[in-house]
Design an enzyme around this catalytic site. Structure first.
Site, PDB file in Angstrom:
ATOM      1  N   ASP A  12      73.261 -49.303  26.406  1.00 16.74           N
ATOM      2  CA  ASP A  12      72.413 -50.378  25.877  1.00 16.74           C
ATOM      3  C   ASP A  12      71.962 -50.105  24.444  1.00 16.74           C
ATOM      4  O   ASP A  12      72.150 -50.946  23.556  1.00 16.74           O
ATOM      5  CB  ASP A  12      71.178 -50.564  26.769  1.00 16.74           C
ATOM      6  CG  ASP A  12      71.540 -51.084  28.151  1.00 16.74           C
ATOM      7  OD1 ASP A  12      72.699 -50.900  28.564  1.00 16.74           O
ATOM      8  OD2 ASP A  12      70.670 -51.655  28.818  1.00 16.74           O
ATOM      9  N   ARG A  92      57.526 -43.890  29.840  1.00 20.39           N
ATOM     10  CA  ARG A  92      57.549 -44.998  28.884  1.00 20.39           C
ATOM     11  C   ARG A  92      56.350 -45.046  27.941  1.00 20.39           C
ATOM     12  O   ARG A  92      56.516 -45.285  26.743  1.00 20.39           O
ATOM     13  CB  ARG A  92      57.707 -46.344  29.614  1.00 20.39           C
ATOM     14  CG  ARG A  92      59.004 -46.501  30.388  1.00 20.39           C
ATOM     15  CD  ARG A  92      60.160 -45.848  29.710  1.00 20.39           C
ATOM     16  NE  ARG A  92      61.436 -46.184  30.306  1.00 20.39           N
ATOM     17  CZ  ARG A  92      62.513 -45.420  30.223  1.00 20.39           C
ATOM     18  NH1 ARG A  92      62.440 -44.258  29.599  1.00 20.39           N
ATOM     19  NH2 ARG A  92      63.641 -45.789  30.768  1.00 20.39           N
ATOM     20  N   ASP A 121      60.673 -51.879  32.328  1.00 21.77           N
ATOM     21  CA  ASP A 121      60.487 -51.081  31.121  1.00 21.77           C
ATOM     22  C   ASP A 121      60.067 -51.909  29.917  1.00 21.77           C
ATOM     23  O   ASP A 121      59.314 -51.437  29.062  1.00 21.77           O
ATOM     24  CB  ASP A 121      61.762 -50.295  30.796  1.00 21.77           C
ATOM     25  CG  ASP A 121      61.897 -49.036  31.636  1.00 21.77           C
ATOM     26  OD1 ASP A 121      60.876 -48.591  32.190  1.00 21.77           O
ATOM     27  OD2 ASP A 121      63.012 -48.504  31.735  1.00 21.77           O
ATOM     28  N   SER A 173      73.487 -47.307  35.525  1.00 18.99           N
ATOM     29  CA  SER A 173      72.775 -46.711  34.401  1.00 18.99           C
ATOM     30  C   SER A 173      71.946 -45.522  34.885  1.00 18.99           C
ATOM     31  O   SER A 173      71.498 -45.483  36.029  1.00 18.99           O
ATOM     32  CB  SER A 173      71.899 -47.767  33.723  1.00 18.99           C
ATOM     33  OG  SER A 173      70.609 -47.749  34.186  1.00 18.99           O
TER      34      SER A 173
END
Length: 397
Positions: A12, A92, A121, A173
């Site tokens: 990504d 995060r 996210d 992923s």
């Protein structure tokens, strides 16, 4: 235009870096946070420059991650929906914090991230960014661009000569840090399908783990783990050590369908060996040192805290207020837990503490210990009073 991109080097963000340059005519500064991914960090920095970034920063945040984010979260006893130890969620706010800081230092007009418009996210990154710099501009390419899914992105990468780890044959992923690895997407989107062989990175298949018990001792002081098997270790090193021990014993794998904040269900597969050991060890010490009502109250609030972390509200006042409470409760969590590990299982076999509330003479069947068993008669009768009144007033068939 100058943009600071949270860059992992995966599919990504590799595509996004090139896309930001093409679509916005931007100068892109890539920021990679080292929170325990290993060699991927330096590889990502070099790759970012080769893909067109004007500057690439790779910062070692492992100690800050464990000390200021993982350990405070673990002091709460938080589990999301009964299983998830929040390994992605807790990383995060740290990444977003430094993303905003670098943007300010570099005079960048915006920050960007690679989170999809369907996931959690995006919320976590942006809630953190806005709480730290309310006027920050956030660019989320997944909410803007023409790509529908990863097959098109893999094709785009090939067209622009961008090497990416995902392929059409292995499209799931991976997100890695010192607390866990997470796997989602692609072949894992079928909740009935078993994860592919060889997918896991931190943990041995329990079936292939050593066919013998391994004993482990974890020491806590004031709510935080400080030593493993008698060896004093700094936070990041301690978690890494527990990952090694738990990983070779096949501990910490979970496979669940969770409820995302944005409203959909998602299948995630996680491996959290060190975190799983820490969770069991601290529960063992807490059982000795924390008052019953306080522990029950703490556990009741822990689920709310887990939701706040999962949903991205790390820098929100309600999370900070709860943290103060949990930190107060954790002050008495001092002691050592002994665990027995075997092929994916964790068994608590011992716990001790200088602050223990456990009184052997009081609880023993063989000693009176200052307890009058006859007192239990009145205790039971008072607690059964409302039940007896109800039974008389509303007799059952």
């Amino acid at each position: 235009m100058k943009i600071v991109l949270a860059y992992s080097g995966g599919l990504d963000t590799s595509i996004i870096l090139k896309w930001l340059i093409e679509h916005y005519g931007a100068e892109v500064i890539a920021f990679t946070a080292d929170i325990g991914q290993g060699e991927e960090v330096e590889e990502a920095r070099v790759k970012a420059l080769r893909t067109g970034a004007i500057k690439a920063q790779a910062l070692d945040l492992r100690e800050e991650f464990v000390r200021d984010f993982v350990f405070p979260m673990f002091r709460s006893g938080a589990l999301y929906e009964g299983y998830y130890l929040l390994g992605t969620s807790i990383a995060r706010p740290l990444i977003a914090k430094h993303l905003v800081r670098i943007a300010q230092e570099e005079g960048a007009e915006a920050i960007a991230h690679g989170a999809t418009g369907k996931g959690n996210d995006q919320v976590r990154f942006e809630l953190t960014a806005y709480s730290l710099k309310p006027d920050i501009r956030v660019i989320a390419p997944w909410r803007e661009w023409e790509f529908v899914g990863r097959p098109e992105m893999i094709e785009y990468a090939a067209k622009h000569g961008i090497p990416v780890p995902a392929t059409l044959e292995k499209p799931y992923s991976v997100d890695a840090n010192l607390l866990h690895n997470s796997f989602e997407g692609g072949v894992l989107e079928d909740p009935w399908a078993e994860p592919p062989e060889g997918m896991f990175r931190l943990t041995t298949d329990p079936h292939m783990a050593p066919d013998r018990y391994e004993y482990l001792e974890v020491e806590f002081v004031g709510g935080n783990p400080v030593a493993v098997n008698g060896e004093k270790l700094a936070p990041a090193a301690l978690l890494a050590k527990l990952n090694e021990i738990g990983g070779r014993n096949g501990i910490g794998r979970i496979d669940l369908v969770e409820n995302r904040f944005v409203g959909m269900k998602s299948r995630g597969v996680y491996e959290t060996p060190g975190g799983t050991l820490l969770y069991h060890a601290r529960r063992a010490v807490e059982s000795l040192t924390v008052d019953r009502e306080v522990l029950h109250q703490r556990d009741g609030l822990a689920s709310k805290y887990a939701e706040l972390v999962y949903n991205g509200f790390w820098f929100a006042p309600e999370r900070e207020a709860l943290q103060s409470y949990f930190d107060h409760v954790a002050q008495t969590v001092t002691g050592t837990a002994r665990l027995k590990l075997y092929r994916g299982s964790v068994i608590t076999v011992g716990r001790k503490s200088p602050l223990s509330l456990y009184d052997k003479s009081l609880v023993s069947f063989d000693e009176k210990g200052g307890y009058n068993q006859a007192d239990a008669d009145g205790f039971i009768k008072l607690n059964s009073l409302r039940l007896r009144v109800r039974a008389k007033a509303q007799p059952k068939d």
